[in-house]
Every structure is written in C-alpha cells, then in structure tokens.
Scaffold this active site. Structure first.
Site, PDB file in Angstrom:
ATOM      1  N   HIS A 296      -2.293 -12.290  -2.540  1.00 44.85           N
ATOM      2  CA  HIS A 296      -3.503 -12.737  -1.856  1.00 44.85           C
ATOM      3  C   HIS A 296      -3.399 -14.145  -1.299  1.00 44.85           C
ATOM      4  O   HIS A 296      -4.370 -14.650  -0.733  1.00 44.85           O
ATOM      5  CB  HIS A 296      -4.696 -12.613  -2.787  1.00 44.85           C
ATOM      6  CG  HIS A 296      -5.248 -11.227  -2.835  1.00 44.85           C
ATOM      7  ND1 HIS A 296      -6.415 -10.905  -3.499  1.00 44.85           N
ATOM      8  CD2 HIS A 296      -4.795 -10.065  -2.283  1.00 44.85           C
ATOM      9  CE1 HIS A 296      -6.647  -9.609  -3.362  1.00 44.85           C
ATOM     10  NE2 HIS A 296      -5.670  -9.091  -2.647  1.00 44.85           N
TER      11      HIS A 296
ATOM     12  N   TRP B 224      -8.042 -16.079   2.108  1.00 45.30           N
ATOM     13  CA  TRP B 224      -8.173 -16.517   0.713  1.00 45.30           C
ATOM     14  C   TRP B 224      -7.833 -18.000   0.564  1.00 45.30           C
ATOM     15  O   TRP B 224      -8.407 -18.675  -0.280  1.00 45.30           O
ATOM     16  CB  TRP B 224      -7.256 -15.704  -0.187  1.00 45.30           C
ATOM     17  CG  TRP B 224      -7.694 -14.322  -0.513  1.00 45.30           C
ATOM     18  CD1 TRP B 224      -8.454 -13.934  -1.596  1.00 45.30           C
ATOM     19  CD2 TRP B 224      -7.406 -13.130   0.213  1.00 45.30           C
ATOM     20  NE1 TRP B 224      -8.655 -12.568  -1.570  1.00 45.30           N
ATOM     21  CE2 TRP B 224      -8.018 -12.053  -0.470  1.00 45.30           C
ATOM     22  CE3 TRP B 224      -6.699 -12.865   1.382  1.00 45.30           C
ATOM     23  CZ2 TRP B 224      -7.933 -10.735  -0.032  1.00 45.30           C
ATOM     24  CZ3 TRP B 224      -6.615 -11.547   1.833  1.00 45.30           C
ATOM     25  CH2 TRP B 224      -7.228 -10.500   1.126  1.00 45.30           C
TER      26      TRP B 224
ATOM     27  N   HIS C 192       0.817  -1.214   0.000  1.00 45.33           N
ATOM     28  CA  HIS C 192       0.000   0.000   0.000  1.00 45.33           C
ATOM     29  C   HIS C 192       0.851   1.263   0.000  1.00 45.33           C
ATOM     30  O   HIS C 192       0.434   2.284  -0.536  1.00 45.33           O
ATOM     31  CB  HIS C 192      -0.949  -0.011   1.197  1.00 45.33           C
ATOM     32  CG  HIS C 192      -2.131  -0.901   0.998  1.00 45.33           C
ATOM     33  ND1 HIS C 192      -3.408  -0.551   1.371  1.00 45.33           N
ATOM     34  CD2 HIS C 192      -2.233  -2.132   0.424  1.00 45.33           C
ATOM     35  CE1 HIS C 192      -4.239  -1.521   1.053  1.00 45.33           C
ATOM     36  NE2 HIS C 192      -3.541  -2.503   0.485  1.00 45.33           N
TER      37      HIS C 192
END
Length: 479
Positions: free
Chosen positions: A339, A355, A184
């Site tokens: 992920h 996930w 991020h």
C-alpha cells in the site's frame, strides 16, 4: 462529542477516527482506466507471433463499461478505436503509436538486435521453448526451458524496466498497477483446495477478470502485451509476476529472485475446472480482501473503533491471508509494502487518493504515517475537503475513507493522503500493531520481509512447475 454516529470523533492510538456507512471493497486499490488487452495464446508458434507483432493494427481502448458496484469495466466491452480527444489524456503518449511495440521502440525499448519486434530464445532449443512455453513439471538443469533463463529473462527484465516510467500515467509510473496485477493474480490461492494462484494467468478470462476487485486491471495486462509479443517464450503468468518484481526494484524496493515456469491455461474451461469462480458470485469470488467487510457504523467501542472491526480483522486473517498460508507478520509486511504504491480512483473502487506522499517509491511511509498522523473518516458530502485543496480525497457517494485532514484546518499543509478501514485495523488490532510498529521503525527490515512475503505470494500453487531461480536476477545484471 455527539450522540449521532456521524459526528463521533475519538482517538485510537495515534489516530483520530470517525465513521458512517461504507460498502465492502478491496484492500489494494491501485486501479486505473484504460484500453483493452490484445490477447495472444502463450502456446502460439513463434512464426505466427512474429507476423502478429509486425502487422499494423490500431490500438483500442475500453470505455462505457460498468463493473459490479458501478466501478470501471471489468468485463471487457467491445473495443473502439482510441479517441485522441479524450479529455483525461492519460493514454495519449501511448496511442500516438500504431501499436505498443512501436511506442516502446520510440522510447528506445528495442535494441538494434530486436528490430524485428520478436526476441526469440537463444540456443538450439529456441523453437521448442517458444512453441511450448513450459513443461508441466520442472525440467533438468540442462533442459530447453532452463537454457532460456539467464540471457532471455535478463532481456525481458530490461524491457520491463523501460516500460516503468510513463509520464502519461498515474504519478508517472506503471509500477503500482503492475504490482497490483501480480498481487490479484496470485492472491486467489487456497491452500486447502490447491486452487487459485498465479499459475495459469486466469485473469485473461472473464470468469476471473469480472471480479469487482479486478476493476481496471485489463489496462495493466494491455501494457504488457508488447513485451509478450516481443518475448513469446515467457508465459503470461510468468510475465505478470516478473513485471511486478521489476516494478518493485525499479522504485527502490527489494530485489526479488525470479523463478520462471508458470504455465498459462489454454482456455477458460481449465480455470473453471477449479470451481472457485464458477459461476462468479455477485460481488466477487471473495478470495481478495474487502476493506469494510463485517463492519457496522451504528456504534463504537470505548476506543472509538466501529462495531465489527474485530470481524474485519478476522476476515483479513482467516478468509484471506491465513487461507493462503501467511502469518500475522507476513500480512503486515505485505500491506505495508504493497500500500505504499499507487492510489485509489473514485471511478473504480469508489475511494480516492494515495496512501502516502510518494506513491511510486518504496518506503515504510505507510506504517509511519498510520501511527503518527491524525486520521478522520469522510464521505462524498464532506465538501470542506475541496476548500482545503484536497478534493482528490473525497470518495464517491456512499463510500467512506480516512484522510489526514480536518475541517478546522489540521493537516492542511500535509500531502493529501488517505487510509481505508482495513488499513486502520492494523493499528487497532494489538497483534497486527506490534508488527506495524516494528516496520515503522526499520525500513530495511520491511524491505527484506516484504520482498520475502511477496515472493511467497506469487509462488503459491506453483511448486509443481517452477524452475530454479534465474541467475543474477537484479536489474543491474540485466542492464
């Protein structure tokens, strides 16, 4: 099977999907709750850092804050002393110590030569390198900053490796949230304007930290504070990236060669000068991906994909990854590798669950499961999940996500797993799917290409400051 959109179940490729209304959220939700970061300027002289690290102080924790959309605190509220009666108990092991540094010391994180709490750079250039983290331009090979590389960064890698396994945290590992922090921090880069990216560590300031997609990342930053205090010669922006590299390798992923040299902004005014988060728009700055952006659930195509899914693919491509300079294969590599780590949290993103079955271990499980499992869209009202022992997969009210369960009992013996709409888009879009299938068939290839793509992500916008790669960057060399 029914004319009502809530009851439609269809097969798309290898996935069974259903849809109602959801809200736009992010692609990477490795979110956590925690405590406030102990901020320290990267340009602080080593003598002051040493006094700061050695002084007794209470560890503090964030609470009661709300971010955009009712998520966890993104603007750090005034901290309070940690309450040891916290029912979740996630932070108990850490807050038993008076500081993070003491906690690491009890785990064996400080070697005998580092009992002072501060590890100064070695060599004649130590004072210069510590008081000024990195020059604005790359130095010659014999410069003070280059002299730090081999020994100093190997010590930092070793310290970060000691931090990774934490039984009090999600699934026993800090690696996922540290990977998300670097992603991020870096994923704000815009190739056209040259703004954003990991350089500057802008998330230390409210203008960037307050973005709803960064909910919970104050915790990841706080976990790294003892390392920063012990090694003041590394900038925050370098530390966040290196921590992710170590986390990836520590969990069986690729070894990524590290290039130091990122320079921290001295104040929020430097971040705001770029203009891209000044002021922060309601709902976030939009440079990080949204999981259901542009999707409507009032209709579906013949393959069962909800209206607007093509626009979501356009968002993933044009508004996020193409904007940074990535191609389709790199996009799929990043999502398949990223992920596989961590889980969503109802209290932060509104989504819930992991996930994959093993969310602290690198693998191609995300790709294989997406193609091979059946996926059903559920909401908070789907209480049948509780009866199957899958209450952890029920999202917050108003949110929807895909799960590998069905009310008739399908998937009951499988590990509880979920996918976001933006994940499913990789299987629906033919240009994405070809790469998804390739990575599902070859884990070694995914490791190579994810490592290359993640390195590229974390170096975007930094070419003017990055130094040569640190020698022998692997964890084995740091031991």
């Amino acid at each position: 099977r029914s004319a009502h959109p809530r009851d439609l179940s269809v097969v798309a490729g290898a996935a069974v999907v259903r849809w109602p209304i959801v809200a736009p959220m992010m692609l990477l939700h490795l979110t956590v709750t925690g405590f406030s970061s102990l901020r320290q300027s990267s340009s602080t002289p080593v003598t002051h850092v040493a006094r700061y690290a050695a002084s007794p102080r209470s560890v503090t924790m964030q609470h009661d804050g709300k971010g955009f959309g009712g998520g966890e605190a993104t603007r750090d509220p005034p901290p309070t002393v940690y309450d040891p009666s916290d029912p979740k108990g996630k932070q108990q092991a850490i807050h038993k110590a008076e500081s993070f540094a003491e906690y690491l010391a009890k785990r064996g994180g400080f070697s005998d030569s580092h009992k002072s709490g501060v590890c100064e750079p070695r060599g004649a250039a130590a004072a210069t390198a510590v008081s000024k983290v990195a020059p604005a331009t790359a130095p010659a090979s014999g410069s003070p900053y280059a002299e730090l590389a081999d020994a100093y960064f190997a010590d930092i890698r070793r310290e970060l490796a000691l931090l990774m396994d934490n039984p009090s945290w999600d699934d026993g590992s800090l690696a996922p949230v540290l990977i998300r922090l670097a992603w991020h921090s870096s994923g704000t880069y815009d190739k056209a304007s040259g703004t954003g990216g990991s350089n500057g560590a802008g998330m230390r300031f409210d203008a960037e930290a307050s973005d709803c997609e960064n909910a919970g990342l104050h915790t990841a930053r706080a976990f790294l504070e003892p390392v920063k205090r012990k090694f003041p010669g590394i900038s925050y922006s370098d530390l966040w990236v290196l921590a992710a590299y170590v986390g990836i390798e520590h969990t069986g992923g690729p070894s990524i060669a590290f290039r130091p040299g990122r320079v921290d902004w001295e104040g929020e005014h430097e971040l705001l000068a770029g203009g891209w988060c000044n002021p922060m728009p309601r709902g976030g700055h939009g440079r990080l991906p949204g999981a259901e952006k542009y999707v409507a659930y009032d209709s579906a195509d013949a393959a069962g994909r909800p209206s607007g899914w093509q626009k979501l693919c356009g968002h993933i491509r044009d508004e996020v990854f193409y904007r940074m300079g990535f191609g389709d294969r790199e996009i799929v590599a990043l999502l398949c590798g990223g992920h596989v780590y961590g889980r969503c949290h109802r209290g932060s993103s509104g989504y819930a669950g992991a996930w994959v079955e093993h969310p602290t271990r690198f693998s191609n499980e995300y790709a294989t499961d997406m193609l091979e499992d059946e996926w059903r869209l559920v909401g908070h009202e789907d209480t049948w999940l509780d009866d199957m022992g899958a209450a952890e997969l029920r999202p917050a009210a108003g949110n929807r996500q895909y799960v590998n369960k069905c009310p008739l009992g399908t998937g009951g013996d499988d590990a509880n797993q979920m996918m976001l709409l933006s994940d499913m888009a990789l299987a629906w879009d033919p240009d994405f799917r070809v790469h998804l299938e390739a990575f599902a068939a070859d884990e070694a290839m995914l490791a190579r290409e994810f490592g290359a793509a993640f390195k590229k992500l974390t170096e975007l916008g930094c070419e003017g400051v990055l130094q040569p790669e640190v020698a022998a960057g692997g964890l084995a060399a740091a031991r």
